[in-house]
Design an enzyme around this catalytic site. Sequence first.
Site, short mmCIF file in Angstrom:
data_model
loop_
_atom_site.label_atom_id
_atom_site.label_comp_id
_atom_site.label_asym_id
_atom_site.label_seq_id
_atom_site.Cartn_x
_atom_site.Cartn_y
_atom_site.Cartn_z
N GLN A 147 0.90 -1.31 -0.17
CA GLN A 147 -0.08 0.10 0.00
C GLN A 147 0.69 1.26 -0.01
O GLN A 147 0.23 2.27 -0.38
CB GLN A 147 -0.89 -0.07 1.27
CG GLN A 147 -2.00 -1.07 0.98
CD GLN A 147 -2.96 -1.10 2.32
OE1 GLN A 147 -2.61 -1.81 3.12
NE2 GLN A 147 -4.12 -0.72 2.05
N ARG A 153 3.91 -0.78 13.04
CA ARG A 153 3.34 -1.96 12.37
C ARG A 153 3.45 -1.67 10.78
O ARG A 153 2.76 -0.85 10.23
CB ARG A 153 1.87 -2.40 12.61
CG ARG A 153 1.52 -3.59 11.94
CD ARG A 153 0.23 -4.09 12.56
NE ARG A 153 -0.09 -5.32 11.80
CZ ARG A 153 -1.05 -5.20 10.96
NH1 ARG A 153 -1.89 -4.04 10.79
NH2 ARG A 153 -1.66 -6.42 10.27
N HIS A 171 0.72 -9.67 4.13
CA HIS A 171 -0.42 -8.56 4.41
C HIS A 171 -1.03 -8.74 2.87
O HIS A 171 -0.79 -7.93 2.18
CB HIS A 171 0.21 -7.45 4.64
CG HIS A 171 -1.10 -6.28 5.24
ND1 HIS A 171 -1.29 -5.83 6.12
CD2 HIS A 171 -2.18 -6.16 4.34
CE1 HIS A 171 -1.97 -4.89 6.31
NE2 HIS A 171 -2.89 -4.85 5.17
N ASN A 194 -2.06 -11.04 8.19
CA ASN A 194 -3.06 -9.98 8.50
C ASN A 194 -4.45 -10.31 7.73
O ASN A 194 -4.60 -10.83 6.75
CB ASN A 194 -2.56 -8.55 7.70
CG ASN A 194 -3.83 -7.67 7.85
OD1 ASN A 194 -3.87 -7.21 8.86
ND2 ASN A 194 -4.44 -7.29 6.62
N GLU A 195 -5.62 -10.46 8.60
CA GLU A 195 -6.86 -10.68 8.28
C GLU A 195 -6.96 -11.97 7.07
O GLU A 195 -7.52 -11.50 6.05
CB GLU A 195 -7.30 -9.33 7.77
CG GLU A 195 -7.59 -8.16 8.51
CD GLU A 195 -8.02 -7.00 7.69
OE1 GLU A 195 -8.31 -7.11 6.66
OE2 GLU A 195 -8.17 -5.87 8.49
N ASN A 210 -8.28 -6.21 14.02
CA ASN A 210 -8.37 -4.75 13.23
C ASN A 210 -9.84 -4.75 13.30
O ASN A 210 -10.78 -5.63 12.95
CB ASN A 210 -8.03 -5.29 11.69
CG ASN A 210 -6.56 -5.34 11.60
OD1 ASN A 210 -5.57 -5.19 12.45
ND2 ASN A 210 -5.92 -5.66 10.36
N TYR A 260 -12.92 -1.80 12.17
CA TYR A 260 -13.15 -0.44 11.43
C TYR A 260 -14.87 -0.02 11.86
O TYR A 260 -15.16 1.18 11.86
CB TYR A 260 -13.07 -0.46 10.05
CG TYR A 260 -11.49 -0.58 9.80
CD1 TYR A 260 -10.74 0.69 9.60
CD2 TYR A 260 -10.95 -1.75 9.80
CE1 TYR A 260 -9.43 0.44 9.20
CE2 TYR A 260 -9.65 -1.76 9.37
CZ TYR A 260 -8.91 -0.44 9.09
OH TYR A 260 -7.42 -0.55 8.72
N GLU A 271 -5.20 -2.41 13.82
CA GLU A 271 -5.68 -1.35 12.89
C GLU A 271 -7.04 -0.85 13.42
O GLU A 271 -7.94 -1.87 13.86
CB GLU A 271 -5.77 -2.13 11.50
CG GLU A 271 -4.64 -2.27 10.65
CD GLU A 271 -5.00 -3.12 9.33
OE1 GLU A 271 -6.14 -2.75 8.73
OE2 GLU A 271 -4.10 -3.96 8.98
C1 GAL Z 1 -7.90 -3.75 6.38
C2 GAL Z 1 -6.62 -4.03 5.65
C3 GAL Z 1 -5.55 -2.58 5.43
C4 GAL Z 1 -6.45 -1.56 5.04
C5 GAL Z 1 -7.85 -1.31 5.78
C6 GAL Z 1 -8.60 0.04 5.20
O1 GAL Z 1 -8.57 -4.54 6.06
O2 GAL Z 1 -5.77 -4.89 6.68
O3 GAL Z 1 -4.76 -3.13 4.64
O4 GAL Z 1 -6.66 -1.60 3.48
O5 GAL Z 1 -8.26 -2.24 5.73
O6 GAL Z 1 -9.15 -0.38 4.21
#
Ligand code: GAL
Length: 508
Positions: free
Chosen positions: A47, A105, A150, A194-195, A338, A340, A409
Amino acid sequence: MRNSVIMLVCLLTTFSVLHFPQLAASRYSNYTFPDNFMFGVASAAFQIEGGWNAGGRGESVWDTYLHEHPDFTADNSNGDIAADSYNKYKQDVIMVESLGVKYYRLSISWSRILPRGTDNYVNKEGVNYYRSLFKELLKANITPVVTLFHFDLPTPFMDLGGWTNPVMVDYFEDYARIVFTLFGDLVKLWNTINEPHVYCLHGYGSDYFVPVLNFPGIADYLCSHYLLLGHSRVYHLYDKHFRPHQKGKIFLTCEAFYAEPKDKNNITDVEAAERVLQLRLGLYAHPVFSENGDYPETVRKRINELSIIQGYKRSRLPVFTQEEIKLLKGSSDFFGINHYTSALMSSCPMQENWPVPSIDHDLGVFMETDPSWPIYASDWLAVYPPGFRKLLSWITKNYGTKIPIIVTENGMSDYGGINDYNRVSYFNEYLEQLLLAIYEDGCNVIGYFAWSLMDDFEWRDGYSVKFGLFHVDFDSPERSRTPKLSAINFREIVRTKRINFDYLKRPE
Ligand code: GAL
């Protein structure tokens, strides 16, 4: 270097003092962060790095696919240059340092170290790049937390079916052995994967993510299964052969949004929400963090039954051997999560756009967001801070407090600009929920990493949405970086270990 940090910190401070004088009556969080709380910021190689063919790097699936399908991303972009961190890593370190956090990280691009994916050829220039970066971080007193995988699988492995093939477990172990050997003197905190859920669901179970395998209900479970086995293999490799002298820690990172029942008084909605948490998070967390190990029983039962009804001879969800269950159990020093967003769940056996089989169909849940939860850019990211606390409590209820949780995250997207008041509130409010989870719900959360250090290549969204604490000018060849208000605010939280909700107030 030191001068640049001082300059950046002065700039941040002057900016905030001039433009945002302290208000007489500021509102603070009731709680403060514990003294040794791990504050950090996060990024990932594909990224930000760019340098896609620089210094002997091989191709990852994202390079190859986006070169062949330039219209796959929202803005027809790719990761060829990204934020150019391959060349600008010293600036990145200065930025991390200016925030006052002690952890960063980041991930290693497998293809930069092993251009063919396999360990019979190691790319020295790639090794030098990461050694320089880790040394630069350590010089600035910042501890690197390094993710091995990742999303950016070396392209040659796709001819083998990528992570649907069990041989990937061996190749992942080979790669990890090289990485531990080459960097283990500098890196003491390792994040294996990751995820797995996002990677497998989107990349193998649908056409939303590269490698676009689009084999729902089968390839997504195979991918999950072998990623988990890859994780446990690498955990034990480190534990047995590297930990004794390198003395580090190693852990898995899962992803989860919080699943809220649409109607709390409707038992089928409550069950639907629990099904989602068990399948999207429990599928990965239960084998590693629960007392009994293996996939969650409810998930196993549901997929077994549906597979038989659908005419399959055996379950689409692969089965672990007793030995594998034993090796997976307890194979993580932290619970990496993580988070969001959240969504509302109601039971729904079928939707027109669900393939059969698929994870969506296996779940049988209709997901929507509450109209009162704001969405600023990415359509999947509705802002609902209480969901964060509820998720941390769900994790604690299901897996206990013995293994500390690290939020690897958390963040939100907008369409850019440095006056990012929405992000300032997002971090304030989500961090407040984290404090409540620690102090009122007894969750053992020891760290928090903001996503992301800077604006970056956001997978399918390309550069159209922004997650950074630092703005990156993708139109300038220098990819110049500028702190946003959210960086100033985050720095203040880290400095004072407390949230001042009025520190940066949106002008009336
Ligand atoms: C997560 C991912 C990141 C980033 C983030 C926000 O799923 O680990 O790489 O893209 O979402 O979109």
